[in-house]
Each structure stands twice: as structure tokens, then as C-alpha cells.
Design a protein around this motif. Structure first.
Motif, PDB file in Angstrom:
ATOM      1  N   ASP A   1      20.561  10.223   1.229  1.00 50.09           N
ATOM      2  CA  ASP A   1      21.637   9.589   0.502  1.00 50.09           C
ATOM      3  C   ASP A   1      22.054   8.608   1.525  1.00 50.09           C
ATOM      4  O   ASP A   1      22.545   7.417   0.992  1.00 50.09           O
ATOM      5  CB  ASP A   1      22.916  10.651   0.210  1.00 50.09           C
TER       6      ASP A   1
ATOM      7  N   THR B   1      28.832   4.187   0.154  1.00 51.30           N
ATOM      8  CA  THR B   1      29.480   4.131  -0.997  1.00 51.30           C
ATOM      9  C   THR B   1      30.788   5.158  -0.834  1.00 51.30           C
ATOM     10  O   THR B   1      31.900   4.815  -1.304  1.00 51.30           O
ATOM     11  CB  THR B   1      28.935   4.125  -2.217  1.00 51.30           C
TER      12      THR B   1
ATOM     13  N   ARG C   1      24.125   5.576  -0.704  1.00 52.26           N
ATOM     14  CA  ARG C   1      25.180   6.134  -1.344  1.00 52.26           C
ATOM     15  C   ARG C   1      26.208   6.888  -0.312  1.00 52.26           C
ATOM     16  O   ARG C   1      27.398   6.810  -0.877  1.00 52.26           O
ATOM     17  CB  ARG C   1      24.489   7.379  -2.097  1.00 52.26           C
TER      18      ARG C   1
END
Length: 521
Positions: free
Chosen positions: A368, A376, A373
Motif C-alpha cells: 500500500d 492518501t 495508498r
């Protein structure tokens, strides 16, 4: 055709470099189990009569036959030595190929790297060809090393070669299953679930065939290893079935691949809700939502393994009733003491398998981070500490839950609750230590998280090989599993459990401090 395969060699070199830790560790562990089993069985059953008695005891237990397969020639030392390797450990060989092919096909598409590679002067089929070649090379290597290891331990050369060939063949079949599964869904996790389900169904068909409807064993490649009868009156022609099935699966996968868009799957994606549920508003809920499906699948699998292994325990006295082992059994407290020792040994093996779930949770967090991700998530009102706590909870609590499931399932199979559950839970601090080290590696640098697999491999190698090599105690003690109290065979000891728990807390504290200060990505 040549244009579609352009760049295969370059991609193969790149894949081998990326898997320079994963594949060698997998191959060495499988080879070590073969050598350990071959070396230990001969001295345990010195006479032909003892080998026949042991083989007949194995065949008399439906649970053992369902798990390991039958012994067709009860006089064969090779077949008795490789009874677990022939079927059960062949599953791990197949999964090695599944992991390799999935990693270099569907995972690459899901992350967008396949599109970048495809934009260069690389043929359309080069990525999947490189993945298949790597899986084939790994399968051939593990099959060759298994044959050499058996021969070195004194087993017949011809049987050893045929056994190694069957392992290489099941590895090729695993690669074919992975290629076909990779075309069905756009999600790498779903592809892994589909491939695992196919392997599981083939294994269950073999178990049903070996215990009741024998014709079913001939329909699954996991039954061919037994029916090959490598160690006496071999049916060498059965080896042809492995490459034929692998080619059929691969051809079907390639045909489907050419009918779909890059990044898409043959099965349509299910659209998610327009708005996320309020309970997914923090990192902890998000991580557990990601792990939910995987944890459910692991729970079912570990439960099934626990019940199967627990049902084996009551018959262990008949299996080891020989002149050489009888004094040992009496010194251990009789058959009851032997059963308790077996419960602990089975719990130790399952604990290592469960540790793989925790390391998988850590490496998923690393993925991730690689793919942006995590950045984010951190762009919202979420702290780094919250992200690390979420990942650690999934790895540690998820593994602890699986240990509890394993103990409860073994208790159901054996019919004795306290001992089996306790044998599973005493493994928890050792599992926590390994996972804490994996989290520390993640906190130092996200790309280092994959080294958690090497840490686990080193611990297992010390346990499997260290004692046989008569290594010093301080070397064996580097593995946390070496310090686990041998409950219920021996009295429970609090000291090593508390020390490993404290070590886990210390390592997690260092990981938490480091993760808060380093750059993300």
C-alpha cells in the motif's frame, strides 16, 4: 509469435532478481523437509517388520490417509519416508508456483506496472511467459534438490528421481492454475483466492478418492503422486499427465488473456457502494476491512487442518509401537505422553504457517505504501502512529485468533480440549516476536518488509536443521520458537513466555518510534 514474446529473457532476469529471496527460501525449506524426513525415518524403523507395521497403522487411519494419502507398498522405506511429502507438501510446491505467477501477472496489472512495461518494446505475451518460465525453473530446482536429498539420505535412486519429477510436475500444474485464475478477476486478492480454491478442491477430491471412491484419486494431480508408486513397481507414464495438464491450463489462460482488456478480468467487477460506511472512517477499520476476507479464509483452512491433525493423535501409539521406540514412549509417560508430545509438535508446525498470515498483513501494508495508498490515507486527519497500530493489530491479533482456532479445532479432532488449546496458545509469544521484527523492518524502510519472510525461514531452518547439526544452544536460541514451553508434554513455564512478550513490546516500541520519523514511500 516471436514479436509477442520479445523481451521475455529480460523480464525473466528482472523477475528472478525481484524474487532472489522469496524463491530460494521456499525451495530450501521444501528441500530441508524432504531431507529431514528421509534421514529420520530409516533409523526409526530399522527392520522390515517395523516398517510394515508402521505403514499398516498409517493406512488403518482414515484421517491420516485423507491428509497424507495411502502407502501402496507397506514394505517400502522410501514410500514410508515420503508419505507426508508425496501429497501434503506437494500442495506447498504448487502454491510456490501460484505465488510466483500471480505476483508477476495479475499484481503487475493491478498496480499499473504492466501497462508501463507494455508501452516499451516488449511483446504482449512476454510478461506471462517470463512468469511461467520462472515458475518452471523453480519447480525443476525443487524437484532436483528433493531427488538429490533423498539419494544422499540412502533412499533408492530411481524412486528418488521419480519422486522429484512428481514434485516438479505439480509445480508446473500450479503455474497453469495461476495463469488461468489470473484472467478471471481484476483483483490480485481474488485471483489468489480462486487459485487457492482450485488447489483445495483438487486436494479434497484426492482425499475422498483415497478414503472411499478410489477412482477420484486418478482425476486430480495430487492423487497422481501416490498412484505413481515411485518406490516400487513405478508407473512412470503418469508423469506425462503433469505437463499435459499444465499445458491445457496455460493454453486456456492465454486464450482468455487475449480476449480481455489489460487490467480487467473475464468476470465483471462488482461495483461498490457510492459512499463508504461511517465505520471505515479510521485507519484501524480500513485495515481490518482489507484483511476480513483473507482472515475468514484462513480461519476455515486452519480449522480444517486442526480437525484433521487432531484426529490423527489417538492412533499415534499404534504407529510408533516398535522395539526401538517402545522404551522412548515409556520414558515419555506412555502413550498419553506421546500423544501430548505430538499435539505440541503439530501446534508448532501450524504456528509457523499462521505466522505467514501475519507477515502477509505486514507486506500488504508495504505494498500500500509503494503504490501511494498509504500517503492518501495520511493526507487525511490520520497519524502515522494510527496506521502502524492498525497494521500491527491485524498481524498480531489476527495471528492470535488463528492460533486459538487451531487449538480448538485440534481439540475437536482429538476429543481433548485443554491440552490442544494450550499447546496452540503457548506459541503466541514466539509468533509475536517474528511479526514484531517484520514490523520493525517495515518501519525502517517499506521495501524491507519482505525480509520478514527470510526471518521466518531462518527460524524454521534453525528448528528443522539446527538440532540435527548439533549447533550450539545459543545459535538454536536465536529462533523464538526454540523457547516455547513444550506444553502439554511438559509443565507450562511462564518465564520464556513473559520474556518473549516483553521483547515483542520492545521491538514494537522501536518500530513505532522509527515509523513516525521516516519518509513515507
Amino acid at each position: 509469435m516471436t514479436d509477442r514474446l520479445r523481451g521475455t529473457g529480460l523480464l525473466l532476469r528482472f523477475a528472478l532478481r525481484r524474487d532472489r529471496v522469496l524463491v530460494p527460501v521456499w525451495v530450501l525449506l521444501l528441500t530441508a523437509t524432504v531431507v529431514a524426513s528421509a534421514a529420520a525415518t530409516g533409523p526409526l524403523y530399522a527392520t522390515a517388520g517395523e516398517r510394515v507395521a508402521a505403514a499398516e497403522a498409517l493406512n488403518a487411519s482414515p484421517a491420516i490417509v485423507a491428509l497424507y494419502g495411502p502407502i501402496l507398498d507397506t514394505t517400502s522405506l522410501g514410500e514410508l519416508s515420503m508419505t507426508k511429502m508425496t501429497v501434503l507438501y506437494a500442495v506447498f510446491v504448487a502454491f510456490m508456483s501460484v505465488v510466483v505467477v500471480r505476483r508477476h501477472t495479475r499484481v503487475e496489472e493491478e498496480t499499473g506496472r504492466a501497462e508501463l512495461v507494455g508501452a516499451t518494446a516488449v511483446g504482449a505475451d512476454a510478461p506471462v511467459a517470463a512468469a511461467l518460465l520462472e515458475a518452471a525453473l523453480a519447480s525443476l530446482l525443487v524437484g532436483t534438490l528433493a531427488a538429490v536429498g533423498n539419494i544422499a539420505c540412502g533412499l533408492p535412486a530411481m524412486g528418488s528421481v521419480l519422486f522429484g519429477a512428481s514434485w516438479a510436475g505439480i509445480g508446473h500444474v500450479g503455474a497453469g492454475i495461476a495463469v488461468l485464475s489470473a484472467q478471471l478477476s481484476s483483483s490480485a486478492r481474488t485471483v489468489g483466492f480462486i487459485a487457492s480454491a482450485v488447489v483445495g478442491v483438487l486436494y479434497v477430491l484426492r482425499a475422498i478418492g483415497d478414503t472411499s471412491a478410489s477412482w477420484l484419486s486418478w482425476l486430480t494431480p495430487f492423487g497422481w503422486g501416490t498412484q505413481l508408486s515411485a518406490w516400487s513397481e513405478p508407473r512412470a507414464w503418469l508423469l506425462v499427465g503433469y505437463p499435459v495438464l499444465a499445458l491445457v491450463l496455460t493454453a486456456a489462460g492465454l486464450a482468455l488473456r487475449r480476449r480481455r482488456d489489460l487490467g480487467a478480468g473475464v468476470l465483471p467487477d462488482r461495483p461498490g457502494p457510492a459512499r463508504g460506511a461511517p465505520r471505515l472512517g479510521d485507519a484501524l477499520a480500513l485495515v481490518w476491512r482489507q484483511q476480513r476476507t483473507g482472515l475468514a479464509g484462513w480461519t476455515v483452512g486452519i480449522g480444517a487442518i486442526g480437525i484433521a491433525m487432531g484426529s490423527i493423535v489417538p492412533g499415534i501409539g499404534d504407529l510408533l509401537d516398535t522395539d526401538r521406540t517402545r522404551p522412548i514412549i515409556e520414558a515419555m509417560g506412555g502413550v498419553g505422553g506421546l500423544q501430548d508430545s505430538l499435539v505440541f509438535a503439530l501446534a508448532s508446525v501450524v504456528a509457523v504457517v499462521i505466522t505467514c498470515f501475519g507477515i502477509g498483513a505486514v507486506t500488504r501494508a508495504a505494498g500500500d505504501e509503494h503504490d501511494g495508498r498509504t500517503e492518501t490515507v495520511l493526507a487525511t486527519a490520520t497519524s502515522r502512529a494510527a496506521v502502524l497500530v492498525a497494521v500491527a493489530s491485524a498481524a498480531l491479533l489476527g495471528s492470535t485468533w488463528l492460533l486459538l482456532v487451531s487449538g480448538a479445532a485440534t481439540a475437536v479432532g482429538r476429543g481433548d480440549g485443554v491440552g490442544a488449546v494450550g499447546a496452540a496458545l503457548v506459541q503466541a509469544p514466539a509468533v509475536w516476536v517474528v511479526l514484531a521484527v517484520a514490523l520493525l523492518l517495515l518501519s525502517v524502510r517499506s521495501r524491507w518488509a519482505v525480509a520478514g519472510w527470510a526471518v521466518l525461514a531462518a527460524c524454521v531452518t534453525l528448528g528443522q536443521v539446527g538440532a540435527g547439526l548439533e549447533l550450539p544452544d545459543w545459535v538454536l536460541g536465536l529462533s523464538p520458537f526454540h523457547h516455547v514451553p513444550k506444553y502439554p508434554a511438559e509443565a507450562f513455564a511462564w518465564t520464556p513466555e513473559l520474556l518473549m512478550t516483553a521483547l515483542t513490546a520492545l521491538v514494537l516500541g522501536v518500530a513505532w518510534t522509527r515509523y513516525r520519523s521516516r519518509d513515507i514511500g
